[in-house]
Design a protein around this motif. Sequence first.
Motif, PDB file in Angstrom:
ATOM      1  N   LEU A  18       0.851  -1.190   0.000  1.00  0.00           N
ATOM      2  CA  LEU A  18       0.000   0.000   0.000  1.00  0.00           C
ATOM      3  C   LEU A  18       0.887   1.240   0.000  1.00  0.00           C
ATOM      4  CD1 LEU A  18      -2.689  -1.086   2.591  1.00  0.00           C
ATOM      5  CD2 LEU A  18      -2.964  -0.910   0.125  1.00  0.00           C
ATOM      6  N   TYR A  72       3.042  -6.074  -5.837  1.00  0.00           N
ATOM      7  CA  TYR A  72       1.981  -5.268  -6.434  1.00  0.00           C
ATOM      8  C   TYR A  72       1.767  -4.018  -5.597  1.00  0.00           C
ATOM      9  CZ  TYR A  72       1.095  -9.256  -9.335  1.00  0.00           C
ATOM     10  OH  TYR A  72       1.249 -10.266 -10.244  1.00  0.00           O
ATOM     11  N   ILE A  74      -0.269  -0.734  -4.558  1.00  0.00           N
ATOM     12  CA  ILE A  74      -1.670  -0.321  -4.511  1.00  0.00           C
ATOM     13  C   ILE A  74      -1.734   1.063  -3.878  1.00  0.00           C
ATOM     14  CG2 ILE A  74      -3.937  -0.830  -3.538  1.00  0.00           C
ATOM     15  CD1 ILE A  74      -3.118  -3.795  -3.564  1.00  0.00           C
ATOM     16  N   ASP A  75      -2.473   1.952  -4.515  1.00  0.00           N
ATOM     17  CA  ASP A  75      -2.675   3.294  -3.969  1.00  0.00           C
ATOM     18  C   ASP A  75      -3.435   3.164  -2.659  1.00  0.00           C
ATOM     19  OD1 ASP A  75      -3.160   5.955  -3.443  1.00  0.00           O
ATOM     20  OD2 ASP A  75      -4.409   6.292  -5.220  1.00  0.00           O
ATOM     21  N   GLU A  82     -12.741   2.412  -1.232  1.00  0.00           N
ATOM     22  CA  GLU A  82     -11.962   2.502  -2.480  1.00  0.00           C
ATOM     23  C   GLU A  82     -10.687   1.667  -2.383  1.00  0.00           C
ATOM     24  OE1 GLU A  82     -11.226   6.680  -2.646  1.00  0.00           O
ATOM     25  OE2 GLU A  82     -13.092   7.124  -3.703  1.00  0.00           O
ATOM     26  N   ILE A  83      -9.989   1.799  -1.267  1.00  0.00           N
ATOM     27  CA  ILE A  83      -8.743   1.054  -1.071  1.00  0.00           C
ATOM     28  C   ILE A  83      -9.039  -0.440  -1.030  1.00  0.00           C
ATOM     29  CG2 ILE A  83      -6.785   0.669   0.476  1.00  0.00           C
ATOM     30  CD1 ILE A  83      -7.225   3.655   1.393  1.00  0.00           C
ATOM     31  N   CYS A  85     -11.418  -2.004  -2.553  1.00  0.00           N
ATOM     32  CA  CYS A  85     -11.680  -2.442  -3.933  1.00  0.00           C
ATOM     33  C   CYS A  85     -10.371  -2.630  -4.700  1.00  0.00           C
ATOM     34  CB  CYS A  85     -12.577  -1.443  -4.658  1.00  0.00           C
ATOM     35  SG  CYS A  85     -14.296  -1.517  -4.129  1.00  0.00           S
ATOM     36  N   ARG A  86      -9.412  -1.743  -4.505  1.00  0.00           N
ATOM     37  CA  ARG A  86      -8.118  -1.873  -5.179  1.00  0.00           C
ATOM     38  C   ARG A  86      -7.406  -3.144  -4.738  1.00  0.00           C
ATOM     39  NH1 ARG A  86      -6.765   3.962  -3.329  1.00  0.00           N
ATOM     40  NH2 ARG A  86      -8.293   5.092  -4.558  1.00  0.00           N
ATOM     41  N   VAL A  87      -7.405  -3.373  -3.425  1.00  0.00           N
ATOM     42  CA  VAL A  87      -6.760  -4.575  -2.884  1.00  0.00           C
ATOM     43  C   VAL A  87      -7.473  -5.821  -3.413  1.00  0.00           C
ATOM     44  CG1 VAL A  87      -6.334  -5.890  -0.767  1.00  0.00           C
ATOM     45  CG2 VAL A  87      -5.855  -3.430  -0.823  1.00  0.00           C
ATOM     46  N   SER A  88      -8.790  -5.818  -3.351  1.00  0.00           N
ATOM     47  CA  SER A  88      -9.572  -6.975  -3.794  1.00  0.00           C
ATOM     48  C   SER A  88      -9.334  -7.293  -5.261  1.00  0.00           C
ATOM     49  CB  SER A  88     -11.061  -6.728  -3.567  1.00  0.00           C
ATOM     50  OG  SER A  88     -11.340  -6.595  -2.197  1.00  0.00           O
ATOM     51  N   SER A  89      -9.226  -6.260  -6.102  1.00  0.00           N
ATOM     52  CA  SER A  89      -9.042  -6.510  -7.533  1.00  0.00           C
ATOM     53  C   SER A  89      -7.710  -7.201  -7.819  1.00  0.00           C
ATOM     54  CB  SER A  89      -9.168  -5.217  -8.342  1.00  0.00           C
ATOM     55  OG  SER A  89      -8.092  -4.351  -8.084  1.00  0.00           O
ATOM     56  N   VAL A  90      -6.682  -6.908  -7.043  1.00  0.00           N
ATOM     57  CA  VAL A  90      -5.402  -7.593  -7.222  1.00  0.00           C
ATOM     58  C   VAL A  90      -5.503  -9.031  -6.715  1.00  0.00           C
ATOM     59  CG1 VAL A  90      -2.968  -7.654  -6.549  1.00  0.00           C
ATOM     60  CG2 VAL A  90      -4.041  -5.472  -7.120  1.00  0.00           C
TER      61      VAL A  90
END
Length: 95
Positions: A18, A72, A74-75, A82-83, A85-90
């Motif tokens: 992160l 990876y 992640i912003d 939002e964070i 969702c970013r983590v989940s998508s990876v």
Amino acid sequence: LRNELFERGQTIKIMLDLIVPEAELIDRMKKRGLTSGRPDDQNEDVIRNRLKVYKENTEPVIDFYTKHHKHYKIDGVGAIDEIFCRVSSVIEQFM
């Protein structure tokens, strides 16, 4: 940890990193200090030292996983949802 996983026939598939600017991290820790009961969370020098130690100990790990194409970024700035969702998508890429 890596040896324990290896002994069980498991491997680390991804390393999530992160990315949060230092100023934001300091601000978050100071705010956490208001409710955590940890007086060191209010001391900026202590926080900066903690971040320095983290960086020194983490960079070799990041380098290792980058070389193995498992790192990876992640912003880590934004709303919690939002964070997440970013983590989940990876993570979903590896399930």
